[in-house]
Design a protein around this motif. Structure first.
Motif, PDB file in Angstrom:
ATOM      1  N   VAL A  98       0.845  -1.179   0.000  1.00  0.00           N
ATOM      2  CA  VAL A  98       0.000   0.000   0.000  1.00  0.00           C
ATOM      3  C   VAL A  98       0.887   1.238   0.000  1.00  0.00           C
ATOM      4  O   VAL A  98       1.868   1.300   0.734  1.00  0.00           O
ATOM      5  N   ILE A  99       0.548   2.185  -0.827  1.00  0.00           N
ATOM      6  CA  ILE A  99       1.259   3.451  -0.844  1.00  0.00           C
ATOM      7  C   ILE A  99       0.355   4.477  -0.173  1.00  0.00           C
ATOM      8  O   ILE A  99      -0.751   4.739  -0.635  1.00  0.00           O
ATOM      9  N   GLU A 100       0.822   5.014   0.924  1.00  0.00           N
ATOM     10  CA  GLU A 100       0.033   6.013   1.630  1.00  0.00           C
ATOM     11  C   GLU A 100       0.192   7.354   0.923  1.00  0.00           C
ATOM     12  O   GLU A 100       1.278   7.727   0.510  1.00  0.00           O
ATOM     13  N   ILE A 101      -0.911   8.055   0.802  1.00  0.00           N
ATOM     14  CA  ILE A 101      -0.898   9.359   0.164  1.00  0.00           C
ATOM     15  C   ILE A 101      -0.711  10.414   1.250  1.00  0.00           C
ATOM     16  O   ILE A 101      -1.533  10.552   2.152  1.00  0.00           O
ATOM     17  N   ASP A 102       0.395  11.122   1.167  1.00  0.00           N
ATOM     18  CA  ASP A 102       0.662  12.239   2.064  1.00  0.00           C
ATOM     19  C   ASP A 102       1.375  13.323   1.260  1.00  0.00           C
ATOM     20  O   ASP A 102       1.527  13.210   0.047  1.00  0.00           O
ATOM     21  N   LYS A 103       1.807  14.365   1.924  1.00  0.00           N
ATOM     22  CA  LYS A 103       2.436  15.485   1.213  1.00  0.00           C
ATOM     23  C   LYS A 103       3.700  15.051   0.475  1.00  0.00           C
ATOM     24  O   LYS A 103       3.963  15.509  -0.632  1.00  0.00           O
ATOM     25  N   ASP A 104       4.481  14.150   1.068  1.00  0.00           N
ATOM     26  CA  ASP A 104       5.720  13.706   0.430  1.00  0.00           C
ATOM     27  C   ASP A 104       5.451  12.939  -0.866  1.00  0.00           C
ATOM     28  O   ASP A 104       6.088  13.167  -1.890  1.00  0.00           O
ATOM     29  N   THR A 105       4.490  12.015  -0.827  1.00  0.00           N
ATOM     30  CA  THR A 105       4.209  11.233  -2.038  1.00  0.00           C
ATOM     31  C   THR A 105       3.564  12.101  -3.111  1.00  0.00           C
ATOM     32  O   THR A 105       3.810  11.904  -4.293  1.00  0.00           O
ATOM     33  N   ILE A 106       2.754  13.065  -2.712  1.00  0.00           N
ATOM     34  CA  ILE A 106       2.154  13.975  -3.693  1.00  0.00           C
ATOM     35  C   ILE A 106       3.247  14.803  -4.359  1.00  0.00           C
ATOM     36  O   ILE A 106       3.239  14.992  -5.582  1.00  0.00           O
ATOM     37  N   ASN A 107       4.209  15.289  -3.581  1.00  0.00           N
ATOM     38  CA  ASN A 107       5.309  16.057  -4.164  1.00  0.00           C
ATOM     39  C   ASN A 107       6.142  15.201  -5.111  1.00  0.00           C
ATOM     40  O   ASN A 107       6.570  15.670  -6.170  1.00  0.00           O
ATOM     41  N   LEU A 108       6.358  13.935  -4.761  1.00  0.00           N
ATOM     42  CA  LEU A 108       7.094  13.044  -5.653  1.00  0.00           C
ATOM     43  C   LEU A 108       6.341  12.830  -6.966  1.00  0.00           C
ATOM     44  O   LEU A 108       6.943  12.809  -8.038  1.00  0.00           O
ATOM     45  N   MET A 109       5.021  12.686  -6.884  1.00  0.00           N
ATOM     46  CA  MET A 109       4.238  12.506  -8.105  1.00  0.00           C
ATOM     47  C   MET A 109       4.260  13.768  -8.958  1.00  0.00           C
ATOM     48  O   MET A 109       4.337  13.702 -10.177  1.00  0.00           O
ATOM     49  N   LYS A 110       4.212  14.934  -8.312  1.00  0.00           N
ATOM     50  CA  LYS A 110       4.289  16.188  -9.068  1.00  0.00           C
ATOM     51  C   LYS A 110       5.616  16.285  -9.804  1.00  0.00           C
ATOM     52  O   LYS A 110       5.667  16.673 -10.974  1.00  0.00           O
ATOM     53  N   GLN A 111       6.701  15.917  -9.125  1.00  0.00           N
ATOM     54  CA  GLN A 111       8.018  15.958  -9.763  1.00  0.00           C
ATOM     55  C   GLN A 111       8.097  14.982 -10.925  1.00  0.00           C
ATOM     56  O   GLN A 111       8.708  15.268 -11.950  1.00  0.00           O
ATOM     57  N   ALA A 112       7.472  13.827 -10.765  1.00  0.00           N
ATOM     58  CA  ALA A 112       7.569  12.795 -11.788  1.00  0.00           C
ATOM     59  C   ALA A 112       6.705  13.097 -13.015  1.00  0.00           C
ATOM     60  O   ALA A 112       7.080  12.765 -14.135  1.00  0.00           O
ATOM     61  N   PHE A 113       5.563  13.734 -12.811  1.00  0.00           N
ATOM     62  CA  PHE A 113       4.611  13.869 -13.905  1.00  0.00           C
ATOM     63  C   PHE A 113       4.423  15.279 -14.436  1.00  0.00           C
ATOM     64  O   PHE A 113       3.606  15.500 -15.327  1.00  0.00           O
ATOM     65  N   THR A 114       5.122  16.238 -13.893  1.00  0.00           N
ATOM     66  CA  THR A 114       5.053  17.594 -14.442  1.00  0.00           C
ATOM     67  C   THR A 114       6.435  17.992 -14.927  1.00  0.00           C
ATOM     68  O   THR A 114       7.444  17.614 -14.320  1.00  0.00           O
ATOM     69  N   PRO A 115       6.497  18.740 -16.004  1.00  0.00           N
ATOM     70  CA  PRO A 115       7.811  19.128 -16.530  1.00  0.00           C
ATOM     71  C   PRO A 115       8.531  20.080 -15.575  1.00  0.00           C
ATOM     72  O   PRO A 115       7.906  20.888 -14.901  1.00  0.00           O
ATOM     73  N   ALA A 116       9.836  19.934 -15.537  1.00  0.00           N
ATOM     74  CA  ALA A 116      10.658  20.850 -14.749  1.00  0.00           C
ATOM     75  C   ALA A 116      10.639  22.214 -15.442  1.00  0.00           C
ATOM     76  O   ALA A 116      10.467  22.302 -16.651  1.00  0.00           O
ATOM     77  N   PRO A 117      10.806  23.289 -14.684  1.00  0.00           N
ATOM     78  CA  PRO A 117      10.810  24.618 -15.312  1.00  0.00           C
ATOM     79  C   PRO A 117      11.871  24.697 -16.402  1.00  0.00           C
ATOM     80  O   PRO A 117      13.012  24.302 -16.208  1.00  0.00           O
ATOM     81  N   GLY A 118      11.476  25.170 -17.571  1.00  0.00           N
ATOM     82  CA  GLY A 118      12.394  25.294 -18.695  1.00  0.00           C
ATOM     83  C   GLY A 118      12.598  24.001 -19.464  1.00  0.00           C
ATOM     84  O   GLY A 118      13.412  23.922 -20.368  1.00  0.00           O
TER      85      GLY A 118
END
Length: 86
Positions: free
Chosen positions: A56-76
């Protein structure tokens, strides 16, 4: 029919046959078990029965931030980036 439809039909037939076979196997196992033995379920004998891994992967602020980093482009950048080794 397409090949995909034929494969779905073959898998469905296999699942249906194993449902019947596993029910009979559970009945036989339960009729021959000891008094203190655990009761068997058809899923204990069915290879198609889903086994839950318990991961089970618990959803918290850390996992949400990891998903944002993985699925959104880095600036530039035009594509998402992951940290090395992930």
């Amino acid at each position: 029919m397409t090949l995909r439809q034929l494969l779905w039909m073959a898998e469905g037939q296999g699942r249906e046959r194993w449902a019947h076979t596993s029910l009979i196997a559970a009945i036989l196992a339960n009729s021959n078990r000891t008094r203190n033995g655990r009761a068997f379920k058809p899923d204990d004998f069915n290879p198609y029965a889903g086994k839950h891994s318990g991961d089970v992967i618990e959803i918290d602020k850390d996992t949400i931030n990891l998903m944002k980093q993985a699925f959104t482009p880095a600036p530039g950048s035009s594509s998402p980036t992951l940290a090395p080794g992930k």
